[in-house]
Design a protein around this motif. Sequence first.
Motif, PDB file in Angstrom:
ATOM      1  N   LYS A 171      -8.194   1.333  -2.610  1.00 12.95           N
ATOM      2  CA  LYS A 171      -7.475   0.173  -2.056  1.00 12.95           C
ATOM      3  C   LYS A 171      -8.289  -1.062  -2.403  1.00 12.95           C
ATOM      4  O   LYS A 171      -9.435  -1.203  -1.959  1.00 12.95           O
ATOM      5  CB  LYS A 171      -7.327   0.343  -0.548  1.00 12.95           C
ATOM      6  N   ASP A 172      -7.723  -1.975  -3.210  1.00  8.38           N
ATOM      7  CA  ASP A 172      -8.504  -3.119  -3.676  1.00  8.38           C
ATOM      8  C   ASP A 172      -8.457  -4.274  -2.684  1.00  8.38           C
ATOM      9  O   ASP A 172      -7.869  -4.168  -1.593  1.00  8.38           O
ATOM     10  CB  ASP A 172      -8.052  -3.546  -5.081  1.00  8.38           C
ATOM     11  N   LYS A 173      -9.070  -5.399  -3.065  1.00  6.33           N
ATOM     12  CA  LYS A 173      -9.182  -6.553  -2.165  1.00  6.33           C
ATOM     13  C   LYS A 173      -7.826  -7.151  -1.825  1.00  6.33           C
ATOM     14  O   LYS A 173      -7.663  -7.835  -0.815  1.00  6.33           O
ATOM     15  CB  LYS A 173     -10.070  -7.617  -2.809  1.00  6.33           C
ATOM     16  N   GLU A 174      -6.839  -6.914  -2.687  1.00  4.97           N
ATOM     17  CA  GLU A 174      -5.488  -7.434  -2.436  1.00  4.97           C
ATOM     18  C   GLU A 174      -4.597  -6.396  -1.761  1.00  4.97           C
ATOM     19  O   GLU A 174      -3.372  -6.535  -1.732  1.00  4.97           O
ATOM     20  CB  GLU A 174      -4.871  -7.885  -3.762  1.00  4.97           C
ATOM     21  N   ASP A 175      -5.235  -5.339  -1.225  1.00  2.00           N
ATOM     22  CA  ASP A 175      -4.517  -4.252  -0.539  1.00  2.00           C
ATOM     23  C   ASP A 175      -3.546  -3.516  -1.458  1.00  2.00           C
ATOM     24  O   ASP A 175      -2.532  -2.975  -1.006  1.00  2.00           O
ATOM     25  CB  ASP A 175      -3.775  -4.768   0.699  1.00  2.00           C
ATOM     26  N   LYS A 176      -3.861  -3.490  -2.768  1.00  2.00           N
ATOM     27  CA  LYS A 176      -3.083  -2.699  -3.714  1.00  2.00           C
ATOM     28  C   LYS A 176      -3.773  -1.356  -3.905  1.00  2.00           C
ATOM     29  O   LYS A 176      -5.000  -1.271  -3.889  1.00  2.00           O
ATOM     30  CB  LYS A 176      -2.964  -3.432  -5.045  1.00  2.00           C
ATOM     31  N   TYR A 177      -2.980  -0.301  -4.115  1.00  2.30           N
ATOM     32  CA  TYR A 177      -3.512   1.051  -4.222  1.00  2.30           C
ATOM     33  C   TYR A 177      -3.485   1.507  -5.683  1.00  2.30           C
ATOM     34  O   TYR A 177      -2.521   1.264  -6.408  1.00  2.30           O
ATOM     35  CB  TYR A 177      -2.694   2.015  -3.366  1.00  2.30           C
ATOM     36  N   GLU A 212     -15.256   2.344   4.941  1.00  4.91           N
ATOM     37  CA  GLU A 212     -14.571   1.038   4.973  1.00  4.91           C
ATOM     38  C   GLU A 212     -13.092   1.143   4.616  1.00  4.91           C
ATOM     39  O   GLU A 212     -12.376   0.138   4.626  1.00  4.91           O
ATOM     40  CB  GLU A 212     -15.269   0.068   4.008  1.00  4.91           C
ATOM     41  N   GLY A 213     -12.634   2.346   4.282  1.00  4.31           N
ATOM     42  CA  GLY A 213     -11.228   2.535   3.950  1.00  4.31           C
ATOM     43  C   GLY A 213     -10.853   2.079   2.553  1.00  4.31           C
ATOM     44  O   GLY A 213      -9.665   1.918   2.237  1.00  4.31           O
ATOM     45  N   LYS A 214     -11.855   1.884   1.681  1.00  2.00           N
ATOM     46  CA  LYS A 214     -11.582   1.452   0.304  1.00  2.00           C
ATOM     47  C   LYS A 214     -11.268   2.638  -0.612  1.00  2.00           C
ATOM     48  O   LYS A 214     -10.551   2.494  -1.598  1.00  2.00           O
ATOM     49  CB  LYS A 214     -12.777   0.674  -0.241  1.00  2.00           C
ATOM     50  N   LEU A 215     -11.845   3.789  -0.308  1.00  2.00           N
ATOM     51  CA  LEU A 215     -11.553   5.020  -1.036  1.00  2.00           C
ATOM     52  C   LEU A 215     -10.887   5.982  -0.065  1.00  2.00           C
ATOM     53  O   LEU A 215     -11.398   6.198   1.046  1.00  2.00           O
ATOM     54  CB  LEU A 215     -12.828   5.638  -1.614  1.00  2.00           C
TER      55      LEU A 215
END
Length: 349
Positions: A171-177, A212-215
Motif C-alpha cells: 500500500k503506497d503513500k497514495e493508498d494505492k495497492y 505499519e500496514g504498508k505490506l
Amino acid sequence: MKLNPFRKNRKNKIDFNLPKVYRTKTIRGVSMPGIIRNGTHFFVDLEVYEDGRVECWNFEDFEHFKKDVKRGWVSVSIPNRENISIHGLGSWSINDGIWIHNKESFIDYVWSVIKYLNPNLDNLYSYSEKRENNIIIGESGKGKIYKENKRIPDDPFPKKVIGKGANLFLKDKEDKYHLIRLDIYNEESIIVSRLEKSFEITLAQLEQMILEGKLLSELPNGVQVNILGLGNFKVEEKQYATRISEKLLEIKDTIRKLEGKPSTIETCIKIHQQYTANPTNDLREQLKEAYENIPEHERAYVGDMDVKDTIIRMIIYGEQEIENWSHYQLAKRMGEELPSISIPKPKND
C-alpha cells in the motif's frame, strides 16, 4: 598404433564403454508477470530466457509459447467477476479490470524481451519431443532467482547470490495497492520488486512495514490493485487469504533454508520421527512447538499426500483430529466403514 576409442565391434556397433560425463549451461532470463488459465486464473511469474523459451507451466520453444497465448492457456486478462489466484496469498473475485495487452501485443512484448536478452537471436531453441521407453521426457524451466555480488564495480565474474521469491501487496503513500514480489536473500537483503522502481530492505524493516500496514497479504473489498506490466482490477470478494503473520513466518523460514538451516517442516518431521521411536511427553511438547512454528498454509506438507498433517495433529491435540481428515469425512458421507489411524501414546502418561 593409434587407439580409436569409438571403434566398431564385430556386430557393427559403436563401443561407448567409456567414463560418463555431463555438463550444465547457464541460460540468462528474466521474470515477468503473467496469467495462466487452468480452470481458474493463476497469477504467475513467467520466466523468459535468451534462447527463446518461456516457462509458463509448459516449457518448449517460442512457437509453442505463441500457441499457448493464442489458445488462452497463457491469458492476457481476467474477465470481470472471475477469480484471480495468487500463489501464497489467496484468491479473490475481481471486477472493473483494465488490461494492458491483447494476445498479439503480449506475444510481441515477450519477443522484445528475448531480443533484449539476445540481440542477435543466436542459438534459439527449437523443441523436439524426447521419449525414453515410450515415455515423454519433460523438462522443468524454473530458474533460480539471484542477484550479483560484485567485488569491484566492473567485476567480469560477479558472484551469484541465490534467493527465493514471495508475493505480497504493498500500500503506497497514495493508498494505492500493488501486487509486489519480494526477492529474499538473507536478513539484510530483501528486494521489493514488481514496481516502477525496486528497493532493498532488511527483515527488520519488512516487519516494521507490516506493522505499519504498508505490506499486507489480505485486501479490503473494493480496493484497486495494480500489477506492473499487466493491468489493474478492483477486488470484489475474498475467497480465501493467508494471514500476514503466516507470511512473515514463511519469509523467516525461507531465510533459514537459504542459510542452509533445516526448515520448520524438516524440524517437525525429525521430531515426529523421534517421537514415533520413543514417545514421551517431552517430545510431544517439542512436536507441538515445532508444528505451530510452521506457517499455517504449509502445515499439510509434514505428512504424505493422503494423510497430510492428520497424524501430527492427533498426537498433539487428540485423536478426535481424525474427524477433520478428508478420507474420514468422505467415508462418513458415503456411509462406509470409517478409517482409523493408530498413534503411539507417551510412555510416561
